[in-house]
Every structure is written in C-alpha cells, then in structure tokens.
Design an enzyme around this catalytic site. Structure first.
Site, short mmCIF file in Angstrom:
data_model
loop_
_atom_site.label_atom_id
_atom_site.label_comp_id
_atom_site.label_asym_id
_atom_site.label_seq_id
_atom_site.Cartn_x
_atom_site.Cartn_y
_atom_site.Cartn_z
N TYR A 61 3.84 8.29 -19.77
CA TYR A 61 3.33 9.12 -18.67
C TYR A 61 1.86 8.81 -18.49
O TYR A 61 1.10 8.80 -19.46
CB TYR A 61 3.50 10.61 -18.97
CG TYR A 61 4.62 11.21 -18.17
CD1 TYR A 61 4.57 11.21 -16.78
CD2 TYR A 61 5.73 11.77 -18.80
CE1 TYR A 61 5.61 11.74 -16.04
CE2 TYR A 61 6.77 12.30 -18.06
CZ TYR A 61 6.71 12.28 -16.68
OH TYR A 61 7.73 12.80 -15.92
N GLU A 63 -0.04 10.22 -15.59
CA GLU A 63 -0.47 10.97 -14.38
C GLU A 63 -1.98 10.92 -14.27
O GLU A 63 -2.71 11.12 -15.26
CB GLU A 63 0.02 12.41 -14.45
CG GLU A 63 1.49 12.53 -14.11
CD GLU A 63 1.99 13.96 -14.13
OE1 GLU A 63 1.18 14.89 -14.28
OE2 GLU A 63 3.21 14.14 -14.00
N ASP A 212 1.26 -0.20 9.08
CA ASP A 212 2.29 -0.33 8.05
C ASP A 212 2.76 -1.79 8.09
O ASP A 212 3.57 -2.17 8.94
CB ASP A 212 3.43 0.63 8.36
CG ASP A 212 4.61 0.47 7.40
OD1 ASP A 212 4.62 -0.50 6.61
OD2 ASP A 212 5.52 1.31 7.43
N THR A 238 5.02 -2.11 1.56
CA THR A 238 5.86 -2.24 0.37
C THR A 238 5.34 -3.46 -0.40
O THR A 238 4.55 -4.24 0.13
CB THR A 238 7.34 -2.48 0.73
OG1 THR A 238 7.40 -3.59 1.62
CG2 THR A 238 7.96 -1.27 1.38
N LYS A 241 8.82 -7.18 -0.29
CA LYS A 241 9.37 -8.00 0.79
C LYS A 241 8.68 -9.38 0.74
O LYS A 241 8.92 -10.13 -0.19
CB LYS A 241 9.19 -7.28 2.14
CG LYS A 241 9.97 -5.95 2.20
CD LYS A 241 9.89 -5.32 3.56
CE LYS A 241 10.73 -4.06 3.64
NZ LYS A 241 9.98 -2.83 3.36
N ARG A 247 10.04 -3.63 -6.37
CA ARG A 247 10.17 -2.60 -5.33
C ARG A 247 9.07 -1.57 -5.53
O ARG A 247 8.89 -1.04 -6.62
CB ARG A 247 11.54 -1.90 -5.41
CG ARG A 247 12.72 -2.83 -5.36
CD ARG A 247 14.00 -2.09 -5.07
NE ARG A 247 14.07 -1.80 -3.66
CZ ARG A 247 14.40 -2.70 -2.73
NH1 ARG A 247 14.69 -3.95 -3.06
NH2 ARG A 247 14.42 -2.38 -1.46
N1 DSN Z 1 14.61 -0.79 5.04
C1 DSN Z 1 13.55 -1.73 5.25
C2 DSN Z 1 13.99 -2.88 6.07
O1 DSN Z 1 15.06 -3.39 5.83
O2 DSN Z 1 13.26 -3.32 6.95
C3 DSN Z 1 12.34 -1.10 5.78
O3 DSN Z 1 11.81 -0.27 4.80
#
Ligand code: DSN
Length: 434
Positions: A61, A63, A212, A238, A241, A247
């Site tokens: 932990y 925090e 974003d 994120t 990707k 993730r």
């Molecule tokens: N679910 C994602 C996508 O496939 O674009 C976006 O967060």
C-alpha cells in the site's frame, strides 16, 4: 505460446496450483500469437513491461505520493514513482505528471473533479461520432454528474471536410454554452487534431482545454502527431495503447496550481492505493518510449495505417474522411454492401484470425450493437514488425472474407479456412516478442 523463461515459469507454477487459469492463460497466449490484432486501442507489450507487472511491488500500500505516504515501507516505491513521473514529463515535455490513475476513464474522472464542480458544463464530441464514454455519455459519471454539450463533425457529404471536426461549430457551441472545460481527443477519429485551434476557442469562451490523447499518445511521443502541449491545460491518456505500456492512465499538465488539484483529485478524490506494480511497469514502458527506436515505431504505425486504408479503398471499401492521418481508420461497410453490418464483419473476420471491432461511423443509422462501421488500427501489427507490403495482404484477407460472407455460408466457410491459414503463416513469420 509463452516462449520466454519468465512466462514459461509462471505457467509451470500455475499448472500445479491453478490448472484452470493456467490453461486459459496458455490458450490466450496462443490466440495472441496466431491472430492479427487490428483493434486500434490494443497493442503487444514487451516482455520487460509484461513481467514488471508480476512483481512484489503489488504487495504494497502506498497511498499518497513520493515523500508523503500514509504507510511505512515505501522507500523503493517512492523512487519507482518518481522515475515514472520524470519519464512521463520527459516524454511529453511538460512540468507535472500524475502516474497513478488506474485507467484512462479514471484519469478523466480525476481531471473533471480537479477542473469542475458537479453539474458544470463541458463541451466534447459525442461517443457515437468518435468520442468516449467518459466524455459525457449519460450512463457514465461524466454525463451523470456534469452537463455535457456536444460539438458536431461536418455531416454534409459535399463538404470538403466531410466527417472531420467542424471547428466553426465547436466555437459556436462553446460561445453559446460557455463550458468550464472544452475537451478534445477521441477514440475513433482518424485525422490530426488541431490543438492550437482548440486552445483559441477555449480562450475565447473562457474554458480550460483538456486533451484526452489516449489513442494517439504514442504517436505524439514518437513525433508522428503534433503535441497537445503547450496548448492544452490538462492532458489525459491511457498507457496501454500506442504508448505500449501496462493498462493504466496518466495525467499531465504544465500548470502548477492545476497539478496540485489533479493530485488531490486522483488521491484521495477518486482512488485509494496506487497500483505500484503497474506504475513500475509504466516506468519501464516510458523508458522504452524515450528510446530513438520508438520514433521509428510511431512513424511506421502511421505509414501502415495509411497503407491499409489505401489498399482497402482499392478493394472498394469506403473509409470515413477518405483515409487516415494516424493509427486508425473507420471502414463504412455500406460502401461494400447495404446488408453488411459491423457486427457480422467482426464475427466473420475473427473466425479467420483477424481481430477487429464493430464501431459506429459518423451519423450511423444503425445502433451500437450492429453498426455500419468497422474500426481498424495498425499499432499491434506494427509492433509485430508488419510493414506496408503486409498491410496490403491484410486488406486482401479482409476483402476475401467479407466478400465471401456476402455471397453465402458456403463461400464464407471456404474463405475463412483459406485466410485463417494465411494469417497463421503471417503470424509465424512475424512472431511476438516473448
Ligand atoms: N475502449 C477504448 C477503445 O477501444 O478505444 C477507449 O477507451
């Protein structure tokens, strides 16, 4: 299959202790190794990124933030998180980074909490036109606890900017509603985003600009898409990707006051303990992104997407906006046949080893469960080493399966069998790293 020593040893450990899960992991490893991943939001991480997630850092932990934790024993965790933050700042050339968000949606939740009070208005692109759940969908926190207003794309076929962002309309929507936040960055938009123009509009209506960049973050870091800095006040993304990390989520800003608000919003605002094993893995991925070869990856990802779009157009498919500038494209399946839905295309292609997702296209008359579109992306195929020549073959695979499916079940079965074998051969030629 798990070919690297760490994955193999994890599987042999699990085979005795939890054979059911071991079996499923082994099958999934095989699925990933023998299919072509065309989902624009997915990628294959390196063995270093993968295995950092499976370490003892999960036991802790932590925090709080480096140097200000609510638990003892965080000395190494502080150093890990500091390295992750420093690398994130370096990647985006900005002053502040919060690496704790568990996901992109959590990053957006925290950014909204930092920038808006409940009920306040923000402007964004609606989900069905390429936005995201967390950009104001009514069942999502963003639509329940805030008031979204949406700006349109150009919907008139005759317009030279058909299906692209209508910046004049963005300005008009913002001047009318005076949103607290103007949001740009999308999940299914194939063109360059003009962050400078968005900032001018944000300044004109008194909004804070949130970008974003979840989909295009790796392209930005690799120099294959313009950066949201210095235009955006806050950038969310994120990490799994095009950044090719574990993730998770990430929030960035150049503004010290906003950075303090963001830190408070992430913890204790919307999260408790950070996932330190994931933060360590983010640090490893960011280290990879800072290497010169990542620029090559980003550039090739865009070139591959362009090559795939061009080859599909040659086969008679319509690609929304006429092509792509980034890593993804939306195929309007109605260009091939009015009968063809995204749901059928996704199912037929999966049987042949081509993994895609059905996706609405702008102004789609079909509901999200069916759709008239298919979203395709090049990030995972590029990681595998595929280049333009292979993208042409992928377009042939896609066309072969979908054309056969339109003819009938017998043709589809034969085409599926033939393409599945060709996909297996291509996967064997371009194996995954580990
Ligand atoms: N679910 C994602 C996508 O496939 O674009 C976006 O967060």
């Amino acid at each position: 299959m798990a070919t690297d020593p760490i994955s193999a040893s994890v599987l042999s450990l699990l085979r005795d202790r939890d054979p059911a899960i071991a079996d499923l992991i082994a099958k999934e490893a095989d699925r990933q190794a023998t299919t072509l991943e065309l989902i624009a939001s997915e990628n294959h991480v390196s063995p270093a990124v993968m295995h950092t997630m499976g370490t003892c850092l999960t036991n802790k932990y932590a925090e709080g933030y480096p140097g200000a934790r609510y638990y003892g024993g965080c000395v190494f965790h502080d150093q890990v998180e500091t390295i992750a933050r420093d690398r994130a700042r370096q990647m985006f050339n900005c002053r502040f980074a919060n690496v704790q968000p568990h996901s992109g949606a959590q990053a957006n939740t925290a950014a909204f909490m930092a920038l808006m009070n409940p009920g306040e208005t923000f402007a964004s692109l609606v989900l069905k036109d390429g936005g995201h759940l967390s950009h104001g969908m009514k069942l999502n926190f963003s639509g329940r606890y805030h008031t979204p207003v949406h700006y349109p794309l150009h919907y008139e076929k005759s317009h030279p900017e058909f299906e692209r962002i209508d910046y004049d309309a963005v300005r008009a929507v913002c001047m009318e509603h005076k949103p607290k936040v103007l949001m740009c960055g999308y999940s299914a938009y194939p063109r360059i985003i003009d962050f400078r123009k968005f900032r001018e509009i944000a300044d004109a209506c008194g909004a804070l600009l949130v970008a974003d960049v979840a989909h295009i973050a790796g392209l930005i870091v690799g120099g294959a898409h313009p950066s949201p800095f210095p235009h955006a006040h806050v950038v969310t993304t994120t990490t799994h990707k095009t950044l090719r990390g574990p993730r998770g989520g990430l929030i960035l800003t150049d503004d010290e006051e906003l950075a303090k608000k963001i830190d408070k919003a992430v913890f204790p605002g919307v999260q408790g303990g950070p996932l330190m094993h994931i933060i360590a893995s983010k640090a490893v991925a960011f280290g990879e992104c800072l290497k010169p070869e990542f620029k090559t990856y980003a550039r090739q990802t865009v070139q591959n997407a362009r090559a795939l779009a061009a080859a599909l157009i040659e086969k008679g498919f319509r690609i929304t906006t006429g092509g792509t500038d980034n890593h993804l494209m939306l195929v309007d399946l109605r260009g091939k046949s009015d009968q063809l839905t995204g749901a059928d295309a996704e199912k037929w292609l999966e049987a042949a080893g081509l993994i895609t997702n059905k996706n609405g296209i702008p102004d789609d008359p079909r509901p999200p469960k069916f759709t008239s579109g298919l979203r395709l992306g090049s990030p995972a195929l590029t990681t595998r080493g595929l280049k333009e020549a292979e993208m042409k073959s992928v377009a042939v695979f896609i066309d072969t399966v979908l054309s056969a499916g339109l003819k009938g079940e017998g043709d589809l079965a034969a085409a599926t069998h033939q393409v599945r074998e060709q996909v297996r051969a291509m996967c064997a030629k371009f194996p995954l790293d580990g």
